[in-house]
Design an enzyme around this catalytic site. Structure first.
Site, PDB file in Angstrom:
ATOM      1  N   GLU A 214       0.905  -1.061   0.172  1.00 13.62           N
ATOM      2  CA  GLU A 214       0.100  -0.018   0.112  1.00 13.62           C
ATOM      3  C   GLU A 214       0.846   1.201   0.108  1.00 13.62           C
ATOM      4  OE1 GLU A 214      -2.932  -0.453  -0.600  1.00 13.62           O
ATOM      5  OE2 GLU A 214      -3.440  -2.303   0.281  1.00 13.62           O
ATOM      6  N   CYS A 248      -2.583   8.592   3.313  1.00 11.90           N
ATOM      7  CA  CYS A 248      -2.155   8.171   2.089  1.00 11.90           C
ATOM      8  C   CYS A 248      -3.144   8.332   0.955  1.00 11.90           C
ATOM      9  CB  CYS A 248      -1.731   6.702   2.186  1.00 11.90           C
ATOM     10  SG  CYS A 248      -3.090   5.520   2.565  1.00 11.90           S
TER      11      CYS A 248
END
Length: 465
Positions: A214, A248
């Site tokens: 990720e 993020c």
């Protein structure tokens, strides 16, 4: 023992424990998830204080919302659906192989490793742990060395609520992180930047360890000409300045028709003033973690200024008594594509606003860059939504809002291309940390012996082979 020796000992212990008990039943898995929920819920105030200490300042509401509530919601979802996820799934059998039967058996992988980042230190360690425990695995976690207080608390609580053979947290710096990635896990999940993600993938490849990465990236927000600018600005502001932009999937930059850019700037100013009426002194505005992050962001903004960009500061920098720093929300209007603020993931409170010709130009801008972890589009037009879904690539898509897809446990969460590989959350996470094993059960009476040599050509022709 050194940290690395401790790490190896913990890994070996989990390997042995899984070998002795390779199939935890439904009750055992639910019990582990219940203990993880109790650990998170009972100590939520300690968790919030630890994160605030590591950040220099973290708004308590943001820690409760983004660290505690999301984990508890994921656990509730997993416990509610776990029986169905564990049940073998029937598979269709070709008529030539009937009355044989087939099914897919979801089997625990073994020992799962999780490398968590600093920006959401509890959430991004525990959310993948929820999925891995639900799937019946043992879990080893390496939290970030940049949040040492939270990491130490996590290690202490894990020892209290779990045996080291079930779930264990191993602290340490870069040396431990490298040794961690080199262990022969049955699956390794890493959340963080692309450069370190590539190093993790290389280390894992030595053992053929499957990885989920990720990695974030430059998440765009497109504001179409039919969007309500006040509403769009409010939702962009929420997604961008939650945790001071250290998310993020935060909007990294905004693409808007050039004629509407000045109005959007004014709407964003108003949204920030509503959210943080006292500017950086507001109790709801968080600090930026660490001197390295602060220096990187400062250099990025100074470069934009030096190149003549219009920089609009929506507050003042604030030095905190314990060494933390709050950097204010800043809008950067029409920066050059060659600047660091447009080349690198910002991961902070700067927000470039880029004027484009029209919606087609915005889509072309998105497609010209690396595939992002998320894509936000503000439009009510069904045709434009279809084009976003069919002509662009991203980990996730949200229309008329930001961030919230990650809070839906039934949706897979993950990147594509430069923003990562693999997805987890909910059933997608259960499957990520399981081996979907093919099972074929031959019937006592069957006709497959007719296919034994010597082959009968007429029979093969009859069967369409």
């Amino acid at each position: 023992m050194t940290h690395v020796q401790t790490l190896q000992a913990r890994f070996d212990a989990q390997r042995r424990a899984f070998a002795a008990e390779p199939w935890p039943d439904l009750a055992q898995r639910r019990d582990r998830l219940a203990r993880l929920a109790t650990m998170t819920r009972r100590h939520r105030d300690e968790i919030s204080r630890a994160i605030a200490s590591d950040f220099g300042y973290r708004a308590e509401a943001e820690s409760r919302l983004a660290e505690v509530a999301t984990v508890l919601q994921a656990i509730r979802h997993a416990r509610r659906h776990l029986r169905r996820w564990m049940r073998p799934r029937r598979a269709a059998v070709p008529w030539r192989l009937k009355p044989g039967r087939a099914r897919v058996h979801r089997q625990p992988l073994g020992v799962v490793g999780i490398i968590a980042p600093f920006n959401y230190p509890w959430n991004l360690a525990m959310l993948p742990a929820v999925d891995a425990l639900a799937a019946g695995n043992r879990v080893l976690i390496k939290p970030s060395e940049h949040t040492p207080v939270t990491s130490a608390l996590m290690a202490r609580l894990a020892e209290r609520y779990f045996s080291a053979e079930e779930l264990c947290v191993v602290e340490g710096g870069m040396g431990v992180a490298k040794a961690f990635a080199a262990l022969p896990f049955d699956h390794l999940l890493f959340t963080g930047g692309g450069r370190i993600g590539r190093e993790v993938a290389r280390a894992a490849a030595t053992n053929l360890t499957p990885v989920t990465l990720e990695l974030g990236g430059k998440t765009p927000a497109i504001v179409a000409d039919d969007a309500d600018l006040t509403r769009a600005a409010e939702r962009i502001a929420f997604g961008k300045w939650l945790n001071a932009g250290q998310t993020c999937i935060a909007p990294d930059h905004v693409l808007v028709e050039s004629a509407r850019l000045p109005a959007l700037v004014e709407a964003l100013k108003a949204a920030v003033a509503d959210f943080y009426p006292k500017g950086c002194t507001s109790a709801d505005y968080s600090a930026v973690v660490g001197e390295r992050q602060q220096s990187r962001l400062t250099a990025m903004l100074e470069e934009a200024r030096d190149h003549g960009c219009r920089v609009i500061e929506l507050g003042e920098r604030r030095e905190l008594p314990d060494g933390g720093v709050k950097l204010p929300p800043v809008l950067v209007v029409d920066p050059n594509e060659g600047l660091a603020i447009m080349r690198e993931e910002i991961f902070g409170p700067w927000l470039p606003i880029v004027g484009v010709r029209d919606f087609d130009a915005a889509l072309a801008h998105v497609n010209a860059g690396p595939r992002p972890l998320a894509l936000y589009a503000f439009t009510d037009d069904a045709e434009r939504r279809r084009r976003v879904l069919e002509t662009t690539h991203s980990g996730g898509v949200v229309f008329n809002d930001t961030l919230w897809h990650s809070a839906v446990p039934a949706l897979p969460f993950g990147g594509v291309g430069d923003s990562g590989m693999g997805a987890y959350h909910g059933e997608a996470g259960f499957r990520r940390f399981s081996h979907e094993r093919s099972v074929f059960i031959q019937a006592r009476r069957n006709a497959v012996s007719l296919l034994n040599p010597p082959y009968r050509r007429w029979l093969l022709k009859l069967l369409g082979l």
